[in-house]
Write an enzyme that holds these catalytic residues in place. Structure first.
Site, PDB file in Angstrom:
ATOM      1  N   HIS A  19      -9.961  -4.573   0.365  1.00 32.67           N
ATOM      2  CA  HIS A  19     -10.131  -4.187   1.719  1.00 32.67           C
ATOM      3  C   HIS A  19     -11.191  -2.957   1.767  1.00 32.67           C
ATOM      4  O   HIS A  19     -11.960  -3.253   2.692  1.00 32.67           O
ATOM      5  CB  HIS A  19      -8.724  -3.583   2.135  1.00 32.67           C
ATOM      6  CG  HIS A  19      -8.753  -2.749   3.662  1.00 32.67           C
ATOM      7  ND1 HIS A  19      -8.533  -3.334   4.868  1.00 32.67           N
ATOM      8  CD2 HIS A  19      -9.161  -1.438   3.905  1.00 32.67           C
ATOM      9  CE1 HIS A  19      -8.486  -2.642   5.618  1.00 32.67           C
ATOM     10  NE2 HIS A  19      -9.096  -1.472   5.235  1.00 32.67           N
ATOM     11  N   GLU A  20     -11.300  -2.127   0.798  1.00 29.58           N
ATOM     12  CA  GLU A  20     -12.399  -1.340   0.747  1.00 29.58           C
ATOM     13  C   GLU A  20     -13.751  -1.753   0.598  1.00 29.58           C
ATOM     14  O   GLU A  20     -14.713  -1.344   1.132  1.00 29.58           O
ATOM     15  CB  GLU A  20     -12.139  -0.148  -0.319  1.00 29.58           C
ATOM     16  CG  GLU A  20     -10.819   0.440   0.111  1.00 29.58           C
ATOM     17  CD  GLU A  20     -10.768   1.365   1.362  1.00 29.58           C
ATOM     18  OE1 GLU A  20     -11.940   1.718   1.774  1.00 29.58           O
ATOM     19  OE2 GLU A  20      -9.861   1.360   2.101  1.00 29.58           O
ATOM     20  N   HIS A  69     -14.968  -3.272   3.545  1.00 26.89           N
ATOM     21  CA  HIS A  69     -15.584  -2.511   4.672  1.00 26.89           C
ATOM     22  C   HIS A  69     -17.164  -2.083   4.018  1.00 26.89           C
ATOM     23  O   HIS A  69     -18.295  -2.187   4.929  1.00 26.89           O
ATOM     24  CB  HIS A  69     -14.944  -0.998   4.421  1.00 26.89           C
ATOM     25  CG  HIS A  69     -13.864  -0.993   5.314  1.00 26.89           C
ATOM     26  ND1 HIS A  69     -13.986  -0.992   6.759  1.00 26.89           N
ATOM     27  CD2 HIS A  69     -12.539  -0.540   5.146  1.00 26.89           C
ATOM     28  CE1 HIS A  69     -12.760  -0.889   7.194  1.00 26.89           C
ATOM     29  NE2 HIS A  69     -11.799  -0.639   6.437  1.00 26.89           N
ATOM     30  N   GLU A  96     -11.262  -2.600  10.821  1.00 27.04           N
ATOM     31  CA  GLU A  96     -10.064  -2.507  10.001  1.00 27.04           C
ATOM     32  C   GLU A  96      -9.453  -4.019  10.064  1.00 27.04           C
ATOM     33  O   GLU A  96      -9.108  -4.612   8.906  1.00 27.04           O
ATOM     34  CB  GLU A  96      -8.902  -1.570  10.281  1.00 27.04           C
ATOM     35  CG  GLU A  96      -9.513  -0.311  10.314  1.00 27.04           C
ATOM     36  CD  GLU A  96      -9.646   0.084   8.810  1.00 27.04           C
ATOM     37  OE1 GLU A  96      -9.033  -0.287   8.134  1.00 27.04           O
ATOM     38  OE2 GLU A  96     -10.327   0.970   8.702  1.00 27.04           O
TER      39      GLU A  96
END
Length: 311
Positions: free
Chosen positions: A174-175, A178, A232
């Protein structure tokens, strides 16, 4: 693999930039007006200076010359201080001799290759509270036109102890998503107006007796939320695609949403950092709903992940 955005993402980014840009101009104007009013008051006390519209306009111009650069320096310094606070008390993962940390480093190397990004540094906090966030070094540019800087993914010992290996990899993915989407870079632009608005507000004013600062901060939050909520969801999709396991991220989000795992203290500005965390992490501030929310509702994120798993 590079994640590409839709036309809607571009529209959201432009709308966010417009809203926060107005906030920045308003914050700068308020600061200049305050400085000009102070100069005029002192001039009226020391001499035969009289208040006129023309005199006030000239005073605004004169005040803007020193105030605007000082305003920019103060905001820049505040952002760098917060970056420093984000890394305070963390240690490089390479200095920790533990199997779980070694696994995190290996997963990060693999994910960086998948997302076609420079491998971020992994640092570890000693906090028992599960948390994960992405930031940059204090010495990196406050804002940059092109992707620059040295991204750092910070995880807490609590996160490593709370989540399974699959869930940890999903959070890292997830990071990394980003970073692949350049969210950290664009967020750094949006944080400048937010910090400017916070500069004018009284954070210790629970009764909102500072309506102007509160209003400007709220508008800046709306602009940030317009961008960050969709990012997100995009990061969730990217993590699910990279790991091939949407269920792992879904279970991690559900576990991290448990109140028992939420921080009881604010280790950084909630309003200006939630956009680059996997979950809202700072109690009441992180739970702001509606237009000021930086994260989509948990149920919406879980439903999107379930849809991906069903495909």
């Amino acid at each position: 693999m590079r994640l590409t955005g839709s036309i809607g993402i571009g529209v959201r980014a432009l709308l966010a930039a417009g809203i926060t840009g107005v906030t920045l101009l308003a914050s700068a104007y308020v600061t200049i007006v305050f400085a000009a009013a102070t100069i005029m008051f002192v001039a009226m006390q020391l001499g035969p200076f009289e208040f006129t519209e023309t005199g006030f306009l000239w005073t605004l111009v004169i005040a803007a010359i020193p105030v605007l650069p000082c305003f920019a320096v103060v905001i820049s310094h505040a952002i760098r201080l917060e970056r420093l606070e984000l890394l305070e008390g963390t240690v490089p993962a390479s200095e920790i001799d533990a199997d779980a940390i070694r696994a995190l480093e290996a997963a990060t190397t693999r994910l960086a290759t998948q997302f076609d990004i420079t491998e971020p540094e992994i640092r570890v906090r000693s906090d028992a509270t599960p948390m994960a966030y992405t930031t940059t070094q204090p010495t990196d540019p406050v804002i940059a036109v092109r992707r620059r800087g040295s991204p750092v993914i910070v995880v807490s010992r609590g996160l490593v102890q709370t989540l399974s290996s699959d869930e940890l990899e999903a959070v890292l993915a997830h990071e990394c998503a980003h970073l692949a989407n350049d969210d950290l870079q664009f967020t750094s632009w949006l944080l400048v107006p937010l910090f400017a608005a916070e500069f004018l507000s009284d954070e210790d004013d629970p009764w909102r007796l500072d309506p102007l600062g509160w209003a400007l901060t709220s508008v800046a939050l709306v602009g940030l939320g317009v961008f960050s909520r969709e990012r997100e969801l995009a990061a969730d999709r990217g993590a699910a695609e990279a790991t091939g396991n949407p269920g792992a991220l879904a279970s991690a989000l559900e576990r991290l949403a448990d109140r028992r795992y939420r921080p009881s203290t604010d280790f950084r500005h909630a309003r200006s950092t939630n956009a680059i965390t996997v979950m809202p992490t700072l109690g009441e501030e992180g739970d702001l709903g509606g237009l000021r929310s930086t994260h989509p509702p948990l149920e919406g994120r879980l439903e999107a992940l379930r849809s991906l798993a069903a495909e």
